[in-house]
Design a protein around this motif. Structure first.
Motif: not given
Length: 325
Positions: A34-35, A271, A274
């Protein structure tokens, strides 16, 4: 993750550094995905990265013919390794989607047996990248719930632009199709409001979707894009002038320009990476101008509606006054 050593050697599997055989590596990979894992939307190809390394190596020292051949052989081996890894990630995504369609939990042993094979030491990297593809395009989140047997399930998440209810209805209420359209619009926008046809097909391949092959969620993706998205005016398609051999490109269609906000698409891209939308100043300024134009158009439309409502009210009042004795 793949650790890229500075000396140009092949990537080192992070799993080899895990003492427990990768159990914690899986959890860390799913969290880190997610990062850290780059989006397929703007990801650079391994070929470009390898070319940059080759130029750096040539600048450091003059190579002998034998040294140049050795360097070229290493670059080719790395390129093949990356291509195989990309292919394995794409195959794993399709495997997970098929298993989820049957609502069957998926185990690590099944993934290794049927898809990953001798790349099992790279399982944390492969599962993290597959999770990103599932999240970006298909709207699923990959969750592990059985630590003992390493069991996974897919959870359906919200659509990328859940506010755009009208677009979803026009696309048959199909979340994956809407997600694919938004990905293509994002690519076009980040490429300067037009993207070559080859760039769109390459993005699909990175997502594990072959343009001319049947996909159980999209049907035939190329047909979906050329017949549905183009004919419904979400996308425009034209030949690029003065290209030999002839090349074609996609741009936003009139329906997308009317119905879809550039700021929302830029926010979607941000998004994925990030980052904040301001990270891309050119696109951000254009999106701000688009928002201002939309606000002015909305204000004019509302003012026109109020004026018509007042005119109708005066007409009704005049009619009533004429009827009364």
């Amino acid at each position: 993750m793949l650790l890229k050593p500075e000396n140009g050697a092949l990537p080192i599997p992070q799993a080899e550094r895990e003492k427990d055989g990768g159990r914690d590596g899986e959890t860390q990979a799913l969290t880190a995905s997610q990062k850290e894992v780059p989006s397929p939307l703007l990801r650079e190809t391994p070929k470009e990265d390898l070319g940059a390394r080759r130029e750096e190596g040539a600048a450091d020292s003059a190579l002998t013919p034998k040294g140049a051949r050795t360097l070229a052989a290493k670059a080719l081996a790395r390129r093949r390794a990356y291509r195989r890894l990309d292919r394995t990630v794409a195959e794993l995504v399709q495997f997970l989607l098929v298993k989820d369609k049957k609502k069957s939990p998926i185990t690590r042993s099944e993934m290794v047996k049927y898809v990953i094979g001798d790349l099992k030491d790279l399982f944390p990297e492969i599962i993290a990248r597959a999770a990103e593809h599932l999240r970006y395009v298909f709207g699923f989140e990959l969750k592990r719930f059985g630590r003992k047997h390493h069991t996974y399930i897919l959870i359906n998440k919200l659509k990328p632009l859940e506010e755009e209810e009208e677009e979803e209805e026009d696309l048959g209420g199909d979340g994956p199709r809407l997600g694919l359209l938004i990905m293509i619009l994002g690519l076009i926008y980040m490429k300067g409001n037009s993207a070559r046809e080859t760039q769109v097909w390459e993005m699909l391949r990175r997502l594990g979707v072959r343009p001319s092959k049947y996909h159980f969620l999209f049907g035939y993706p190329k047909r979906l894009i050329m017949e549905d998205f183009v004919q419904q005016r979400y996308l425009s398609y034209r030949q690029v002038p003065h290209t030999n051999p002839p090349e074609c490109e996609f741009s936003w269609g009139p329906r997308s320009n009317l119905e879809i906000s550039k700021m929302k698409v830029l926010g979607f891209v941000a998004k994925l990476h990030k980052k904040e939308p301001q990270h891309w100043p050119v696109q951000y300024r254009e999106a701000l101008a688009d928002e201002a134009d939309r606000a002015r158009a909305k204000a004019r439309a509302e003012a026109s509606m109020r004026a018509r409502a007042r005119a109708r009210a005066r007409a009704r009042a005049s009619d009533r006054a004429g009827i009364c004795p």
